[in-house]
Each structure stands twice: as structure tokens, then as C-alpha cells.
Design a protein around this motif. Sequence first.
Motif, PDB file in Angstrom:
ATOM      1  N   LEU A   1       8.322  24.202  60.480  1.00  0.00           N
ATOM      2  CA  LEU A   1       7.905  24.928  61.678  1.00  0.00           C
ATOM      3  C   LEU A   1       6.741  25.851  61.363  1.00  0.00           C
ATOM      4  N   SER A   2       5.872  26.061  62.386  1.00  0.00           N
ATOM      5  CA  SER A   2       4.715  26.926  62.201  1.00  0.00           C
ATOM      6  C   SER A   2       4.625  27.929  63.347  1.00  0.00           C
TER       7      SER A   2
ATOM      8  N   LYS B   1       1.981  28.636  64.978  1.00  0.00           N
ATOM      9  CA  LYS B   1       1.129  28.059  66.020  1.00  0.00           C
ATOM     10  C   LYS B   1       1.957  27.294  67.057  1.00  0.00           C
ATOM     11  N   LYS B   2       2.918  26.517  66.584  1.00  0.00           N
ATOM     12  CA  LYS B   2       3.747  25.738  67.495  1.00  0.00           C
ATOM     13  C   LYS B   2       4.554  26.652  68.399  1.00  0.00           C
TER      14      LYS B   2
ATOM     15  N   ILE C   1       2.334  28.139  71.137  1.00  0.00           N
ATOM     16  CA  ILE C   1       1.962  27.139  72.152  1.00  0.00           C
ATOM     17  C   ILE C   1       3.077  26.981  73.179  1.00  0.00           C
TER      18      ILE C   1
END
Length: 663
Positions: free
Chosen positions: A91-92, A94-95, A98
Motif C-alpha cells: 500500500l502507498s 498516493k493510493k 486518490i
Amino acid sequence: MASQTGENQQALHRITDMTRLISILILALHFYYFFYGVFAHWKLVSVFSDRILSNIYRTGLFNGFNRTKLIALGFLLISLMGAKGKKEEKLSVKKGFIVIGIGTFLYFISQVFVGRNSDLVMISLSYMLITVSGFCLVLTGGTLLSRVIHLKMNSKDIFNKENETFPQEQRLLENEFSINLPARYHLKDKVHRSWINIINPFRGLLVLGSPGAGKSYFVIRHVITQHIKKGFSMFVYDFKFDDLSVITYNTWLNNQDAYQIVPRFYVINFDDLTHTHRCNPLDPESLLDITDAAESARTILMGLNREWIKRQGDFFVESPINFLTAIIWFLRRYQDGEYCTLPHVIELMQVPYDKLFTILRAEKEIEVLINPFVSAYLNDAMQQLEGQIASAQISMARLSSPQLYYVLSGSDFTLDINNPDEPKIICMGNNPQKISVYGAVLSLYVTRLIKLVNKKGKLKSSLIFDEFPTIYLNNMDSLIATARSNKVSTTLGVQDFSQLRKDYGKEQADVIMNITGNIISGQVTGDTAKQLSERFGKIMQDRTSFSINRMDTSVSKSKQLDSAIPPSKISALSSGEFVGLVADNPEQKIDLKAFHCEILNNHQALKGEQDSYQAIPEIRKLDQAMVIRNYMQVKQDVLDIVEFEMEKIVDDPALQHLIIKKG
């Protein structure tokens, strides 16, 4: 303590759940108030709920369509701040953002359905469905963020370079003996100017570095130039003649005002006899007793047979040394040493045994040395005798050449370089292609020179050895240990400790390494790098460790002692980059002795200086006939000595018993 921590964590979860529940409740009230007609159509209203709704209305919560939505979203975001999800490496951040962005967009864009002239039920359902979807996406995105593993590592220092930096000496500390090298070093992310201050060169200087590391260019040349400018007498062993000799000669030319008595400049070079002086390393005036002869014999044979160094004490090693000692001392005693030169020693060794033993027995001081050989000869133990003597004869025969005889049989100067009345600067050149022969002769020169230099009441002197393992010096460790009080500075250039161990044996090599007070090392690898790293010690370094479990990521920061200069860093040094350790004096203390820096050379100035250098001048005109004539004269001298001594013994009844007659 653990139970208290558990209770606090549980209370946090309850507060988070309650905040999220409030958020959902406020959003539900938003739907119920603004779409009351739809809920009434569905018969989901009552007197009790209307009374509660009217009380809430009076608080001003419904003043504005988006007010309740913003409050609900605010409570949701507060609840997400305490969220603890199961950690996942994939997981990041950024995700997560978003998903939150899409959810926020849907959460507020749903308002476009309100006010349309369509079926109220369809409008209400569409609005609530899109708003709830946005709400759920914001909740999902926030949860994703809580599951991201956050590792704040310093990606700019992946090799731990900044963490291994340490403060270094920035002061220039000079005295009448010092060697001072300008440098620069890194401390964290900044560059600082520094100085390598070798304020006590008499404690020995060991310069290490693989080929191309810059030993000569960055260190040894500065030792030569700075010591000459400070009035040192000097000896330079120039392995690749005349690289260092030209520097020495031109520095001497330009700094003669540094001396009260200007030293004479001498060169020993076996390749070009027009550019060499002549010097007898077995000068009779320097051979005070038979122990000096024994030391010279050991040096020359160890230089010719390097494998003997590790076998000292063996019968077939000590016997040739005793035999050569007897030859040297006989010539020293014969006519007060008129023929005491290495060429005469070599030729006398080749005389037939019966004559040789006869004339040697006539000298009482060497009788004890020669008797075992005479006994073996008379008892026909020729195999033993050949084993004792032939190894010395064969080794010494390698030195039988007109060029060597010419240089070794003359006496243009003596080796007492720090004589207050006649100071000298001597450069001795080797040839990498003729190490096995030249190295042995130069070893003898240096051994005799050290014996003369290491005395009290002499001038300050500097002994510089480039590629030190290519010559053999017995008891080099004793020189470093005792020469400090006699103001003798010793600089040893070595490529690697393994090279020193190979040529000197492990014990003596380790002693030389450990007794040296100043060390400057360029790139070296293996055991050498490990030993140096241990010698430089440890510094306090920051350490960060990360622990990842199912629900959390913990970061632990600590400080611990670790190598100031690890072996891997020493193995990867660039040319001109050096590590090391310096020694200090009681009156000039240095707290920051260790260094890891880049020595600063003014390349343009050095190149300009080198371009202006004068070549070492021709010393004498010489042709091959003169060299051959000297060679033949040495052979004739030995024949005359043998003939004269044999006649004297035969004519003297008191000596006739010394004549050896093998039946």
C-alpha cells in the motif's frame, strides 16, 4: 505499565468509534431533515422524532445545506486520525489520497441532484446513495492511509557515509621537524579544511597504498621537500630511479640557505655509471669489530636469498653467514683494510679451499668461525661442505659484474650522512627489473648507513624508503624504536602489509607495523584494511531500527560505538584520499589524531615546478675500458693477496702447521 498502555489503547479505540458514530448520525440527520417529505412518504416519521428534530433545529445545525455535511465529514476525519489498520507493504500514501479525493468529490457533487424537477423519491435516493458512497470512500481512503508502512529512512546516505564522519584537526601545528599536509574532509554534509600534522616524524612514518593510490605524489615528495627546507640531512631509497632523486636534487639546489653547513649531494646508481658516485659499503673505518662484519654478511645473504629470512637459525643458513663473516673480517684485518671491499670479498670466496682455508686460519679472530669448514674439508665431508659454502658462493657470484665492482670498490664518500662536519644528502636508485641483485647491495649500503646514523650528537636526519620491502634491513624495528632520541626520522613506503610479511616474515612485519607512531594509508584491502580500521578505533554513531507488526510500525533510535573508518571504506579510497593516525609530543598535544581526508596538492604549481627541474648532472666521464680495467684489478688484487699470504706462511716455520694438505 503494560496494563496501563493496554487500557489507554482501548480507550482510544472507543473514542474513535464514538466519533465515527457521531459523524454517521449527523449525516443521517442531514438526510432526514432536508428530505423530510420523502421519509414522510415512506411513513418513517413520528411525533417523537419530530420533537427531537425541532430541538436540534434550534441549535442552528441546519442553517445551510452543506453545514451538516461538513460537520459530519469533520467528525469522520477526526475518527480516522486514530485508525489502526493491518499494515501492508504494497500500500502507498498516493493510493489512499486518490480514494479520499474521489470520495470527497462524490460527497459534495451529489448536491447537483437537489432542486431538479423530477421525481422527488428518485432525486432523494440518488442524492443519498452518491453522498453515502462518497462518505464510504473517504472512510476507506483514510483506513488505507493507516495501513501504509511509514519508514522515514535517509535515502541520501545509503552507504552511511555521513554517519561515519568525525571531527579532524583543523589547526596547522608546526615545529622545526614537522611534516604538514593540507587537506579537506567531510563532517556530516559539510566540507572543512584540515591539516595532517606529523609533528614528531622521529616516531616513524608508515605510508601505505596500492599502486596508484598516490603515496609518492601526495605524501613522500612532501616529506622530502619539507625536511630539506628545514635543514635535514637525508637518505632517499629511490626504487624507480630517478623519480624521487630529481625532486631531492632540485629541492637541495633551491634551499641550501637552510643549512649552516651545506650538505654534499651524492647518488648511487648501478645502471648509468657516468651519473653515479662510488662508495664502499664495507669501509674499514666503519667496521669496528667482527660483529659489524657478521651483520654485513647477514644483510647481504638475506638480501640475495629472501627465503632465508624466515629460516634464520637453521644450520644451512647460519653456516654461509659465518663463512662470509670470516672472509669480510680477514680483509678488514689484512693491511688495515686496504682491500676490504665487497668485490674483493666476492673474488676471495672463489679461491680453492686448500689455499683459502690456509690463509684464513692465520687470522686468529676468525679461527673459531673457519674451523668447522676446515674440519669438514679434511674429513672429506664434501657434501656437507658444499652445502655450507656453495650456497654463499653461488649467491655472491650473482654480484660479480664490472658495473657493480666499479661502484662498490671506490670511495667518493662515506655513509655518515648526519656528520656535523660533513652532512650529506644521498639518493640510491634501484631498478625494478634487477631487484634481486641491486636490492641485496642496496640493503648492505642501508644497513651500514643506519649503523653510522643512529648515534648521539649528530645532525637531524631523514631516511626515506620508497617500496621498502624490496630491500632487507635487519632489526628495522630497533631503528624506529631507538632513533627518536637521535633525531632520525624514518619514512617507509609499503603497498600492503602482506607484502611486508612476505619479504620480512610475519613477526618482524607485525613489529614494524605496530611500533610505527604515524600512519598514512591510501587504498588497501583485505587484512591490511581490517587492521587499520581496528587501529583507528570507534566513534559514536546514530542507529535507527524499524519494527513492523500486524497493527503498527515502531521506530527505535539509538547511539552506539562503531568503526570510525570501516575496512570497506579503506578499500574504496580514491587516489589522493587517505586515512591515518598521527602521534604527538608532550608539549604539542593533538586530541584529534585520526583522519580521513583528501590531501590537497596544487597540481598546476607542482607541474610548473617539475617542468623547471634540472637533471642530475654527469659526475664523471667514463668508458667501458676503465670499468673492465677496474674489474680485472680486483681479481688481480685477490690473487696477489693469496700468493703473498701463502708465501709468508710457507716461509715461516711457526705458521707452517696452518697449511692444509689434503692427502
